[in-house]
Design an enzyme around this catalytic site. Structure first.
Site, PDB file in Angstrom:
ATOM      1  N   GLY A  13      58.390   2.159  20.454  1.00 51.01           N
ATOM      2  CA  GLY A  13      58.174   1.810  18.928  1.00 51.01           C
ATOM      3  C   GLY A  13      58.263   0.813  18.322  1.00 51.01           C
ATOM      4  O   GLY A  13      58.963   0.204  17.472  1.00 51.01           O
ATOM      5  N   ALA A  14      57.692  -0.295  19.512  1.00 54.61           N
ATOM      6  CA  ALA A  14      57.946  -1.876  19.299  1.00 54.61           C
ATOM      7  C   ALA A  14      56.811  -2.760  18.522  1.00 54.61           C
ATOM      8  O   ALA A  14      56.923  -4.072  18.710  1.00 54.61           O
ATOM      9  CB  ALA A  14      58.085  -2.428  20.485  1.00 54.61           C
ATOM     10  N   ARG A  16      56.028  -2.695  15.443  1.00 54.01           N
ATOM     11  CA  ARG A  16      56.536  -3.237  14.033  1.00 54.01           C
ATOM     12  C   ARG A  16      58.353  -2.943  13.853  1.00 54.01           C
ATOM     13  O   ARG A  16      58.687  -2.353  14.519  1.00 54.01           O
ATOM     14  CB  ARG A  16      55.873  -2.762  13.042  1.00 54.01           C
ATOM     15  N   ASP A  63      52.323   7.676  24.375  1.00 56.83           N
ATOM     16  CA  ASP A  63      52.907   8.680  23.371  1.00 56.83           C
ATOM     17  C   ASP A  63      54.277   9.183  23.979  1.00 56.83           C
ATOM     18  O   ASP A  63      54.034   9.826  25.031  1.00 56.83           O
ATOM     19  CB  ASP A  63      51.897   9.723  23.205  1.00 56.83           C
ATOM     20  N   VAL A  64      55.413   8.926  23.445  1.00 59.34           N
ATOM     21  CA  VAL A  64      56.851   9.250  24.150  1.00 59.34           C
ATOM     22  C   VAL A  64      56.756  10.834  24.131  1.00 59.34           C
ATOM     23  O   VAL A  64      57.816  11.263  25.038  1.00 59.34           O
ATOM     24  CB  VAL A  64      57.824   8.456  23.526  1.00 59.34           C
ATOM     25  N   SER A 142      70.523   7.312  13.246  1.00 63.18           N
ATOM     26  CA  SER A 142      70.070   6.809  11.675  1.00 63.18           C
ATOM     27  C   SER A 142      71.683   7.688  10.955  1.00 63.18           C
ATOM     28  O   SER A 142      72.047   8.444  11.296  1.00 63.18           O
ATOM     29  CB  SER A 142      68.946   7.723  11.185  1.00 63.18           C
ATOM     30  N   TYR A 154      64.273  15.354  10.209  1.00 62.94           N
ATOM     31  CA  TYR A 154      64.710  14.053  10.593  1.00 62.94           C
ATOM     32  C   TYR A 154      66.188  13.985  10.877  1.00 62.94           C
ATOM     33  O   TYR A 154      66.524  13.272  11.977  1.00 62.94           O
ATOM     34  CB  TYR A 154      64.246  13.107   9.655  1.00 62.94           C
ATOM     35  N   ALA A 157      67.063  15.852  14.087  1.00 65.69           N
ATOM     36  CA  ALA A 157      66.682  15.001  15.311  1.00 65.69           C
ATOM     37  C   ALA A 157      67.789  13.953  15.542  1.00 65.69           C
ATOM     38  O   ALA A 157      68.248  13.688  16.845  1.00 65.69           O
ATOM     39  CB  ALA A 157      65.206  14.482  15.051  1.00 65.69           C
ATOM     40  N   LYS A 158      68.049  13.239  14.492  1.00 75.12           N
ATOM     41  CA  LYS A 158      68.889  12.128  14.635  1.00 75.12           C
ATOM     42  C   LYS A 158      70.198  12.467  14.979  1.00 75.12           C
ATOM     43  O   LYS A 158      70.872  11.853  15.556  1.00 75.12           O
ATOM     44  CB  LYS A 158      68.959  11.253  13.458  1.00 75.12           C
TER      45      LYS A 158
END
Length: 252
Positions: A13-14, A16, A63-64, A142, A154, A157-158
């Site tokens: 995810g690098a 941005r 695609d991870v 997060s 989200y 998942a985090k």
């Protein structure tokens, strides 16, 4: 002389945001960096920034959530640089909605990119780290792991990433592999601007509202998170493992 001279880092995810800032920061410390995102072309800005500063980097499309693509990306990293020392699992997406409006697809996409992506990348990378008996894995969680309205997928998942981090630290510790997580709060990125739009607020007003609740009276920048990741990826953190470090300006 940088703290990561001779090391090789893979950052997902690098293209941005936090991922780009992290890739650049690790390169500043001397690491050779694989800049990973869905489309290799989208990574060129980050790669160019690293190379312009005298660093070494390559762009890889991946695609991870796809195991074959992850395995190929890790193999390309090792083929290009000869080893893999650092993995930063940062790739993520949001599909925010209240539970009664959230679709099954919204749930699955977020789980696959975050949890499955962290799992696949870590599993592929640890093979090389175990062989060399050295490695650093930093997962990006997060503050939403503690719960956040409209982010059931989200947040779950985090939170899962934090449990995953602590478990990997136990399993991989005997091979001299440190596994930690960072949990950013409000960071000024495209993702937070998208969240503002979701709740019907102007991004600047959304930011100002957040500032009022943050003790340091400012929102975070991607570099703030990258600095903590760079520490965890270095030997300065050689006795730190299984930890979740919140980067949130002191907000309770």
């Amino acid at each position: 002389m940088g703290k990561l001279d001779g090391r090789v880092a893979m950052v997902t995810g690098a293209a941005r945001g936090i991922g780009a800032a992290t890739a650049i920061r690790l390169a500043e410390e001397g690491a050779k960096v694989g800049v990973i995102d869905l489309d290799a072309a989208s990574c060129e800005g980050t790669v160019a920034a690293i190379r312009d500063a005298g660093g070494e980097a390559i762009a890889i499309g991946c695609d991870v959530a796809d195991n074959r693509q992850v395995e190929a990306a890790v193999e390309q990293m090792v083929s290009s640089f000869g080893r893999l020392d650092i993995l930063v699992n940062n790739a993520g997406v949001i599909r925010d909605n209240l539970l009664f409006k959230m679709s099954e697809e919204d749930w699955d996409v977020v789980m696959n990119v975050h949890l499955k992506g962290h799992f696949l990348c870590s599993r592929a990378a640890q093979k090389y780290m175990v062989q060399q008996r050295y490695g650093k894995i930093v997962n990006v969680s997060s503050t939403s792991a503690l719960g956040n309205r409209g982010q059931a997928n989200y947040s779950a998942a985090k939170a899962g990433i934090q449990g995953f981090t602590k478990t990997l630290a136990i399993e991989l510790g005997p091979f001299n592999i440190n596994v930690n997580a960072v949990a950013p709060g409000f960071i000024d990125t495209d993702m937070t601007r998208a969240t503002a739009q979701r709740v019907g607020m102007d991004p600047e007003q959304f930011k100002q509202a957040a500032i009022e609740r943050i003790p340091l009276r400012r929102v975070g920048q991607p570099r703030d998170v990258a600095n903590v990741i760079a520490f965890l990826a270095s030997d300065d953190a050689s006795y730190v493992s299984g930890q979740v470090i919140y980067v949130h300006g002191g907000r309770a």
